[in-house]
Each structure stands twice: as structure tokens, then as C-alpha cells.
Design an enzyme around this catalytic site. Structure first.
Site, PDB file in Angstrom:
ATOM      1  CB  CYS A 191      42.947  38.067  33.180  1.00  0.00           C
ATOM      2  SG  CYS A 191      43.836  38.677  31.737  1.00  0.00           S
ATOM      3  CG  HIS A 199      43.695  38.841  37.469  1.00  0.00           C
ATOM      4  ND1 HIS A 199      44.184  38.985  36.189  1.00  0.00           N
ATOM      5  CD2 HIS A 199      43.614  40.081  37.984  1.00  0.00           C
ATOM      6  CE1 HIS A 199      44.370  40.276  35.950  1.00  0.00           C
ATOM      7  NE2 HIS A 199      44.028  40.955  37.015  1.00  0.00           N
TER       8      HIS A 199
END
Length: 517
Positions: A50, A104
Site C-alpha cells: 500500500c 497511506h
């Protein structure tokens, strides 16, 4: 004037969508978007995890330039003060808004999702997000667990909702505010599902009777897979339901029936996501903005569903690096849309029958690092310059290339040398390549092989994907000075797409490698 931008980023979504030819999935709303869009069938993330992937495509720089391979550094401090895509739109007069998981969260975006650099107001995070990993999944014994496979009754959830439902509601609220204020906007909406846990409203299971769900076509670890290439899916093993299966580390396969349950729940989570997309795009219609809003739909990376005996992301295989990517551009991917036209009526996956083919489709290999220059060009902004070889000191540049010249050009025309881009255009001079990479702490699978911290990285797997092959070399890497030594190759992989589309037969050792270099 100029177009608005709606940027939809989904967590861990591989292209299991009707518009990508998946026969099982029910994704009518995303397919309807595709039917008005330019769809890229061969798009790849730069690292299949991510934070590194998101920082890469939001800055338009590769992981070796952001120096983020884990979750624990902020690029502006640790690598260079790089401008981001939303920051560039903000500096060009757009109101930039973030809903859900775009950057993120945590140190890798300065605990603020890079606000105020990237966004005009503080990003929205759904309040239900904090319960994602709690024990909210009811087991057969009636007790609550923190399971991987987690269909739920939404009314029993804390707050009676789920994060993606809240994000859709907030995004719709913001669309109405922007409409009222007549402000030009860049709205990024980040959806959590189908990221684990596979927690979604239980009615979506009805769409996928277990007898219709198969195993992966290649559920075994390939004989010639180098051990350094294997990701041992630790995050899955830590869920209560998987832990109870007591599977041996690292290669022990999950039981077949449980593999099918994971696949079933992944598909169910995709249909739940599709409903959110449908509601969001229908709201864009309802505020009358479908005629002047560019829509981008993509994911941060894919997710293995048992292929090669692997689960989750954390690898260089197509199943982990390949993402859906489509662009809706009114008047370009569609004929001009009249003000207030209904382009995206909501489609119910429980009753909608029939698919819709993409408006345009390109098989050209493209990279997410190219999103920034592509969106800038589509919006009529100046395209950021290409980065010099070393660009740590350069605030605004891109290591990707605008792919707008792949739009509007049917591939047959190009091959016959007819209209479309002229020959001087880089697009058709050379066959494009997508680069991905993945770090490892050791040559064999360890507890931290999926997500090694920077200081523990010893090997970097550099991978290139062309239309014909995927070629990967796992080389010695020094985390202290970020250097890769291509003279010290620990292992290699070579898969030929024509004969081995699933990447099961590694022929690296049967070939001489000089021609790649």
C-alpha cells in the site's frame, strides 16, 4: 473553466471485473463506467504494497526515488520535497479533497495525509475505520472473532455502518457542496475493500454460491519458483480463522474449501465496492457534473487469490502488481455529454443482467507512475517535466510519461501507420515496459518477508513486464546507501506470456540473459 477530477482509488483490487472479462464477478457499475471510458488492460503498480505504491503514483516517482519500500518514512523528509498530483492541482486553482484511504495513513504521509501540501482541507476518514481489525465477525459458535472471511450484519456493526459506506456518503456530500459553490475540484475517494479483513454486508454472499467458486487455476507453488520470490502471507495467517487451521510455514497450503471461501468473500467484497461506486457516480449525475468531470478508477496493486500457492500482495507476479485502470473523459472517451445527462444510472448487482464492453481498450503496458502526467494533460494543465536521472533535489517532475496518446487511437490504425499520433511520438517508437520491485530480508521466506523494514532489506527484486514476458532479477541491496548491485544476482525469473500466461514455468535458467541488459 476546465474539468473537475474524481479520482477513485481502491485498496488491493485486482482486475476481477466484468469489463476485464471476469465471468463470475458481478460489477455492473464499474462495468458501466468502463463502457464510457478508456480502459487499460495491462496496467501495473510499481510496488505491490500500500504505502510505497501510493506514494509512488501520487508523486509520480518510483520507489527508488521516494526511498519508501516499507511504511516508516515520509518522502519530503527522507528523500526529497516532491510535489504530489493533488498538490499540483491545488496550485493550479483546484479545491483538492481527500476522502477515505488515499495516502497511506501514518508516518509515510506525515500523520496528516500530506495535508496541507496536498489538500485544501483536512482529509476525511470514516469513523468506522477504527473497528476494521476488531472482533466483529460472528463465528459458527456465535462468538465474535477477528477473521479473514467476515460477512457481517451491518446493523450489528459499531455505529451501524462500515467505512466505505461512510466514505461514499461524505464524497456525495462534498459533490453537493462543490456544485453549490461552483468550485473546480479534484476529489480523491479511497475505498478500503477488498483489503483484508474481507468484511462486507453478508447479503453479497448470495451473489456467489460456493459451488460456483473454483480454486485458482494454479494453486501450487511452482517447482522452479526461487524461494526469495515467494511471499509467505503472514497477514493472513494472523487472522483468527486462518490461525485455527494451523497451516505449516511457509509453504503449507490452505485447505481447498477454505481457499474457495476466501475467493468467494473477495468477490463478494468487490460487489459491495461496486455498489459504493454506483452510488457515487449516480450522485455525480444527480448534481449535473458528469459532463465536466474526468473520472479515474484504479487500485494501489492487486492481490493473489491462491495462485502459485500464495495469498495477499507482496510479490512481483502479475496477480499482485496488475491493477484496473480506466479514464472517463467527457467529449474524449464519450461523445460530448449534455449538461444534466444521466450517464451513470445506478445498477443493482442483485438484479442487473448483462455486461457492457469498454468504450475503448488498450493492451499497451502502462504504469501507475504515469498517472500524474496523464491526469495533468487530460485536465489541460502543463505536463510536469520528465525527471533527470537523479532527481532528489527536483520538486516537480515525473518519472512516468503521459499515456494520453494511447487514447482515441484504435490499435489497428497504429499498426497500419495511419492516423493517430505521428511517428515522432514516444508512444509508438518503442514497446512500453512496466517496472515493479519488491524487497526481501533474506533468500528464504521469513516472518518479515512480506513487509521487511528498510534496515532489514538485503535483496531487491526488480521486475520488468512487457507485452511478451515478465523478467525479474533478485539482487543484493544495501539499505544504508540505497544501492542495488546487479553484479550480485541471487535468483531470476522469466515467464513468457504467450505460452505461460499464469507465470508458472520459470525458464530463467534455460536462457542466456545477455540480451536483456
Amino acid at each position: 473553466d476546465g474539468m473537475n477530477v474524481l479520482f477513485i482509488i481502491v485498496d488491493d483490487l485486482r482486475p476481477v471485473l466484468g469489463c476485464y472479462g471476469d465471468e463470475l464477478v458481478k460489477s455492473p457499475n464499474i462495468d458501466q463506467l468502463a463502457s464510457q471510458s478508456m480502459v487499460f488492460s495491462s496496467a501495473y503498480a510499481q510496488q505491490a504494497v500500500c504505502a510505497p505504491s501510493r506514494v509512488s503514483f501520487l508523486t509520480g516517482r518510483r520507489p527508488d526515488t521516494t526511498r519508501l519500500y516499507d511504511f516508516y518514512s515520509y518522502w519530503r523528509v527522507h528523500a526529497g520535497n516532491y510535489s504530489t498530483m493533488p498538490q499540483y492541482f491545488k496550485e493550479n486553482g483546484y479545491v483538492t479533497l481527500s476522502v477515505g484511504k488515499v495516502f497511506h495513513p501514518g508516518v509515510s504521509s506525515n500523520y496528516s495525509d500530506d495535508y496541507p501540501y496536498s489538500w485544501s482541507m483536512p482529509p476525511f476518514h470514516p469513523s468506522a475505520e477504527k473497528y476494521e481489525n476488531d472482533k466483529t465477525c460472528r463465528g459458527k459458535d456465535g462468538k465474535l472473532y477477528a477473521n479473514l472471511v467476515c460477512p457481517v450484519d451491518v446493523t450489528e456493526m459499531p455505529g451501524g455502518t462500515l467505512p466505505d459506506i461512510q466514505s461514499t456518503e461524505e464524497a456525495i456530500r462534498l459533490l453537493n457542496v462543490m456544485k453549490t459553490n461552483r468550485q473546480k475540484f479534484f476529489l480523491a475517494v479511497g475505498y478500503h475493500k477488498p483489503h483484508i479483513p474481507l468484511r462486507y454486508p453478508q447479503e453479497f454472499l448470495k451473489l456467489y454460491p460456493l459451488e460456483n467458486v473454483t480454486l485458482a487455476p494454479d494453486p501450487f507453488v511452482p517447482k522452479k519458483l526461487p524461494s526469495v520470490a515467494y511471499n509467505p502471507w503472514m497477514d493472513i495467517r494472523q487472522r483468527d480463522d486462518v490461525e485455527a487451521l494451523n497451516v505449516s510455514f511457509p509453504y503449507g497450503p490452505l485447505p481447498d474449501d477454505f481457499q474457495r471461501q476466501i475467493r468467494q468473500s473477495y468477490y463478494a467484497a468487490v460487489s459491495y465496492l461496486d455498489v459504493q461506486i454506483g452510488l457515487l457516480l449516480n450522485a455525480l449525475d444527480n448534481v449535473g457534473l458528469s459532463n465536466n468531470t474526468i473520472i479515474v478508477f484504479t487500485a494501489d496493486h492487486g492481490w493473489s487469490l491462491g495462485e502459485h500457492g500464495e495469498w495477499a500482495k507482496y510479490s512481483n507476479f502479475d496477480v499482485a502488481t496488475r491493477v484496473p485502470l480506466m479514464f472517463y473523459v467527457p467529449g474524449m472517451t464519450t461523445s460530448p455529454v449534455s449538461q444534466g445527462a444521466k450517464v451513470f444510472p445506478y445498477l443493482d448487482p442483485f438484479s442487473h443482467i448483462g455486461g457492457s464492453a469498454p468504450q475503448g481498450q488498450s493492451k499497451k503496458v502502462v504504469e501507475l507512475v504515469s498517472l500524474f502526467p496523464t491526469l495533468a494533460e487530460l485536465a489541460g494543465l502543463q505536463v510536469p517535466p520528465v525527471c533527470p536521472k537523479t532527481s532528489f533535489g527536483v520538486e516537480l517532475c515525473t518519472e512516468g510519461t503521459s499515456i494520453v496518446c494511447y487514447f482515441n487511437v484504435s490499435e489497428e490504425k497504429v499498426e497500419e501507420g495511419k492516423e493517430g499520433c505521428d511517428d515522432t511520438d514516444w508512444c509508438f517508437n518503442e514497446e512500453p515496459v512496466a517496472f515493479s520491485q519488491y524487497p526481501r530480508p533474506a533468500d528464504t521466506p521469513q516472518w518479515n518477508s512480506d513487509k521487511p523494514k528498510l534496515k532489514d532489506i538485503r535483496i531487491m527484486g526488480y521486475s520488468m513486464r512487457t507485452i511478451d514476458y515478465r523478467y525479474t532479477v533478485w539482487v543484493q541491496f544495501n539499505p544504508n546507501n540505497f544501492s542495488a548491485n546487479f553484479e550480485d544476482v541471487h535468483a531470476g525469473e522469466l515467464y513468457m506470456m504467450e505460452t505461460d500466461p499464469n507465470q508458472d514455468y520459470n525458464i530463467y535458467n534455460n536462457t542466456s540473459h545477455g540480451w536483456f541488459l
